[in-house]
Design a protein around this motif. Structure first.
Motif, PDB file in Angstrom:
ATOM      1  N   MET A 176       0.827  -1.210   0.000  1.00 15.22           N
ATOM      2  CA  MET A 176       0.000   0.000   0.000  1.00 15.22           C
ATOM      3  C   MET A 176       0.863   1.263   0.000  1.00 15.22           C
ATOM      4  O   MET A 176       0.522   2.265  -0.630  1.00 15.22           O
ATOM      5  CB  MET A 176      -0.926   0.000   1.209  1.00 15.22           C
ATOM      6  CG  MET A 176      -1.932  -1.142   1.245  1.00 15.22           C
ATOM      7  SD  MET A 176      -3.061  -1.134  -0.167  1.00 15.22           S
ATOM      8  CE  MET A 176      -4.021   0.319   0.187  1.00 15.22           C
ATOM      9  N   ILE A 177       1.992   1.218   0.694  1.00 10.45           N
ATOM     10  CA  ILE A 177       2.909   2.369   0.714  1.00 10.45           C
ATOM     11  C   ILE A 177       3.463   2.620  -0.686  1.00 10.45           C
ATOM     12  O   ILE A 177       3.554   3.764  -1.142  1.00 10.45           O
ATOM     13  CB  ILE A 177       4.052   2.126   1.719  1.00 10.45           C
ATOM     14  CG1 ILE A 177       3.502   2.160   3.148  1.00 10.45           C
ATOM     15  CG2 ILE A 177       5.155   3.168   1.560  1.00 10.45           C
ATOM     16  CD1 ILE A 177       4.501   1.714   4.201  1.00 10.45           C
ATOM     17  N   VAL A 178       3.814   1.531  -1.384  1.00  8.22           N
ATOM     18  CA  VAL A 178       4.327   1.654  -2.760  1.00  8.22           C
ATOM     19  C   VAL A 178       3.263   2.280  -3.661  1.00  8.22           C
ATOM     20  O   VAL A 178       3.549   3.207  -4.436  1.00  8.22           O
ATOM     21  CB  VAL A 178       4.754   0.272  -3.307  1.00  8.22           C
ATOM     22  CG1 VAL A 178       5.105   0.366  -4.782  1.00  8.22           C
ATOM     23  CG2 VAL A 178       5.946  -0.265  -2.521  1.00  8.22           C
ATOM     24  N   LEU A 179       2.029   1.794  -3.559  1.00  5.76           N
ATOM     25  CA  LEU A 179       0.948   2.312  -4.402  1.00  5.76           C
ATOM     26  C   LEU A 179       0.649   3.777  -4.091  1.00  5.76           C
ATOM     27  O   LEU A 179       0.409   4.578  -5.001  1.00  5.76           O
ATOM     28  CB  LEU A 179      -0.314   1.470  -4.210  1.00  5.76           C
ATOM     29  CG  LEU A 179      -0.261   0.024  -4.732  1.00  5.76           C
ATOM     30  CD1 LEU A 179      -1.510  -0.742  -4.313  1.00  5.76           C
ATOM     31  CD2 LEU A 179      -0.111   0.007  -6.243  1.00  5.76           C
ATOM     32  N   ALA A 180       0.671   4.136  -2.813  1.00 10.62           N
ATOM     33  CA  ALA A 180       0.397   5.526  -2.430  1.00 10.62           C
ATOM     34  C   ALA A 180       1.506   6.458  -2.909  1.00 10.62           C
ATOM     35  O   ALA A 180       1.242   7.599  -3.314  1.00 10.62           O
ATOM     36  CB  ALA A 180       0.240   5.624  -0.909  1.00 10.62           C
ATOM     37  N   THR A 181       2.739   5.979  -2.898  1.00  8.13           N
ATOM     38  CA  THR A 181       3.866   6.784  -3.389  1.00  8.13           C
ATOM     39  C   THR A 181       3.750   7.002  -4.892  1.00  8.13           C
ATOM     40  O   THR A 181       4.001   8.111  -5.400  1.00  8.13           O
ATOM     41  CB  THR A 181       5.203   6.094  -3.049  1.00  8.13           C
ATOM     42  OG1 THR A 181       5.277   5.876  -1.635  1.00  8.13           O
ATOM     43  CG2 THR A 181       6.389   6.949  -3.480  1.00  8.13           C
ATOM     44  N   LYS A 182       3.358   5.965  -5.625  1.00  4.96           N
ATOM     45  CA  LYS A 182       3.152   6.103  -7.074  1.00  4.96           C
ATOM     46  C   LYS A 182       2.035   7.102  -7.359  1.00  4.96           C
ATOM     47  O   LYS A 182       2.128   7.907  -8.289  1.00  4.96           O
ATOM     48  CB  LYS A 182       2.809   4.738  -7.696  1.00  4.96           C
ATOM     49  CG  LYS A 182       3.986   3.772  -7.752  1.00  4.96           C
ATOM     50  CD  LYS A 182       3.566   2.448  -8.393  1.00  4.96           C
ATOM     51  CE  LYS A 182       4.748   1.487  -8.491  1.00  4.96           C
ATOM     52  NZ  LYS A 182       4.333   0.178  -9.084  1.00  4.96           N
ATOM     53  N   ASP A 183       0.990   7.050  -6.553  1.00  5.67           N
ATOM     54  CA  ASP A 183      -0.126   7.986  -6.722  1.00  5.67           C
ATOM     55  C   ASP A 183       0.337   9.422  -6.477  1.00  5.67           C
ATOM     56  O   ASP A 183      -0.074  10.345  -7.190  1.00  5.67           O
ATOM     57  CB  ASP A 183      -1.257   7.622  -5.754  1.00  5.67           C
ATOM     58  CG  ASP A 183      -2.454   8.560  -5.889  1.00  5.67           C
ATOM     59  OD1 ASP A 183      -3.076   8.593  -6.957  1.00  5.67           O
ATOM     60  OD2 ASP A 183      -2.755   9.260  -4.904  1.00  5.67           O
ATOM     61  N   ALA A 184       1.203   9.606  -5.487  1.00  3.91           N
ATOM     62  CA  ALA A 184       1.733  10.948  -5.207  1.00  3.91           C
ATOM     63  C   ALA A 184       2.534  11.468  -6.395  1.00  3.91           C
ATOM     64  O   ALA A 184       2.439  12.652  -6.752  1.00  3.91           O
ATOM     65  CB  ALA A 184       2.602  10.911  -3.952  1.00  3.91           C
ATOM     66  N   LYS A 185       3.316  10.606  -7.017  1.00  5.28           N
ATOM     67  CA  LYS A 185       4.107  11.029  -8.175  1.00  5.28           C
ATOM     68  C   LYS A 185       3.210  11.425  -9.347  1.00  5.28           C
ATOM     69  O   LYS A 185       3.458  12.422 -10.038  1.00  5.28           O
ATOM     70  CB  LYS A 185       5.067   9.921  -8.606  1.00  5.28           C
ATOM     71  CG  LYS A 185       6.013  10.349  -9.723  1.00  5.28           C
ATOM     72  CD  LYS A 185       7.002   9.259 -10.083  1.00  5.28           C
ATOM     73  CE  LYS A 185       7.940   9.746 -11.186  1.00  5.28           C
ATOM     74  NZ  LYS A 185       8.900   8.685 -11.587  1.00  5.28           N
ATOM     75  N   VAL A 186       2.152  10.643  -9.583  1.00 11.58           N
ATOM     76  CA  VAL A 186       1.209  10.966 -10.657  1.00 11.58           C
ATOM     77  C   VAL A 186       0.555  12.322 -10.395  1.00 11.58           C
ATOM     78  O   VAL A 186       0.402  13.147 -11.302  1.00 11.58           O
ATOM     79  CB  VAL A 186       0.137   9.857 -10.791  1.00 11.58           C
ATOM     80  CG1 VAL A 186      -0.973  10.292 -11.733  1.00 11.58           C
ATOM     81  CG2 VAL A 186       0.766   8.566 -11.274  1.00 11.58           C
ATOM     82  N   ARG A 187       0.180  12.569  -9.160  1.00 12.05           N
ATOM     83  CA  ARG A 187      -0.438  13.851  -8.803  1.00 12.05           C
ATOM     84  C   ARG A 187       0.534  15.011  -9.047  1.00 12.05           C
ATOM     85  O   ARG A 187       0.150  16.074  -9.549  1.00 12.05           O
ATOM     86  CB  ARG A 187      -0.884  13.835  -7.342  1.00 12.05           C
ATOM     87  CG  ARG A 187      -2.067  12.923  -7.057  1.00 12.05           C
ATOM     88  CD  ARG A 187      -2.300  12.810  -5.550  1.00 12.05           C
ATOM     89  NE  ARG A 187      -3.359  11.860  -5.241  1.00 12.05           N
ATOM     90  CZ  ARG A 187      -4.609  12.191  -4.935  1.00 12.05           C
ATOM     91  NH1 ARG A 187      -4.955  13.465  -4.907  1.00 12.05           N
ATOM     92  NH2 ARG A 187      -5.504  11.271  -4.664  1.00 12.05           N
ATOM     93  N   ALA A 188       1.803  14.786  -8.665  1.00  7.54           N
ATOM     94  CA  ALA A 188       2.811  15.830  -8.870  1.00  7.54           C
ATOM     95  C   ALA A 188       3.004  16.116 -10.355  1.00  7.54           C
ATOM     96  O   ALA A 188       3.127  17.276 -10.777  1.00  7.54           O
ATOM     97  CB  ALA A 188       4.129  15.402  -8.237  1.00  7.54           C
ATOM     98  N   GLU A 189       3.026  15.067 -11.177  1.00  5.70           N
ATOM     99  CA  GLU A 189       3.184  15.240 -12.624  1.00  5.70           C
ATOM    100  C   GLU A 189       2.016  16.036 -13.206  1.00  5.70           C
ATOM    101  O   GLU A 189       2.207  16.905 -14.064  1.00  5.70           O
ATOM    102  CB  GLU A 189       3.307  13.873 -13.297  1.00  5.70           C
ATOM    103  CG  GLU A 189       4.629  13.172 -13.005  1.00  5.70           C
ATOM    104  CD  GLU A 189       4.643  11.727 -13.480  1.00  5.70           C
ATOM    105  OE1 GLU A 189       5.731  11.142 -13.566  1.00  5.70           O
ATOM    106  OE2 GLU A 189       3.544  11.181 -13.761  1.00  5.70           O
TER     107      GLU A 189
END
Length: 246
Positions: A176-189
């Motif tokens: 879940m931490i990995v998925l949430a981090t990926k989501d944060a990167k997508v939001r930043a992009e």
């Protein structure tokens, strides 16, 4: 002489002004550098949510007998205990998997018409708990709902709601931490799309508390939630990430 003193005074004033202007320009310059530095990173929160089904259950119930005679109460409680065990075995449980507590005893003293209690024991109440721990969550859920049928056999039985757990939670939290981090990167992009900038390396990440709630629940807590009342539930993870802005 007086003229020379005035000249020296003006020189000192001019010197102080120059030093002050230089100092001010240094302060302003440093402020600009800090502001620019702050704009080189972007902090974004990412989240991930997943539905899970509990794979372990703990259920318990209790049965009791009340009688004016202690020996009679004990005999009748043993009869109830045998009926409870027979019922659960008939439902597919192994007798060795049933956890029976020791017998507990309560005494009730006679009450006078004025409401005062006497030292005379009026009746005894004996009760016993039974507990099951199992990976067969569906079977135990079904038993917890039907076991009160024992009332028809003369057993004063009370069934408590099962407690549901997910035993692979530690591994799931990492995912879940990995998925949430990926989501944060997508939001930043997405946030930087219109600026001409791009997301660089990850400077830092802070993991928030996990919320494990019943399905479709909006409940959250600063300390996290770990619901045990629902067979099917939802886990939510939040990660605050600080990215380099290129």
């Amino acid at each position: 002489m007086e003229k020379n003193i005035k000249n020296v005074t003006w020189v000192l004033v001019a010197f102080i002004l120059v030093v002050g202007m230089v100092g001010s320009s240094m302060v302003v310059t440093n402020g600009i550098v800090k502001a620019k530095g702050a704009q080189n990173t972007l902090e974004v929160k990412g989240s991930a949510k997943k539905e899970i089904k509990s794979d372990f259950v703990v259920w318990n119930g209790s049965f009791s007998i009340q009688s004016t005679d202690l020996s009679d109460a004990y005999t009748r409680l043993k009869e109830s205990s045998n009926k409870v065990k027979a019922y659960l075995v008939n439902k597919g449980m192994k007798e060795e998997d049933l956890i029976l507590s020791s017998i507990n005893t309560m005494t009730y003293n006679r009450v006078l018409p004025n409401g005062n209690y006497t030292n005379e024991i009026e009746s005894y109440k004996l009760y016993q708990n039974v507990e099951i721990r199992s990976n067969d969550v569906d079977k135990i859920t079904s038993i917890s709902r039907s076991v009160t049928d024992l009332i028809n056999e003369g057993v004063e039985f009370q069934s408590n709601p099962p407690q549901y757990f997910y035993t692979k939670l530690s591994d799931l939290k990492i995912d879940m931490i990995v998925l949430a981090t990926k989501d944060a990167k997508v939001r930043a992009e997405k946030m930087l799309e219109t600026t001409g900038n791009s997301v660089g390396r990850l400077y830092s990440a802070r993991v928030g508390v996990f919320q494990i709630t019943p399905l479709y629940s909006n409940e959250i807590s600063d300390y996290g939630i770990n619901d045990t009342s629902s067979l099917e539930k939802e886990i939510t993870a939040v990660v605050s990430c600080e990215f380099e802005v290129k």
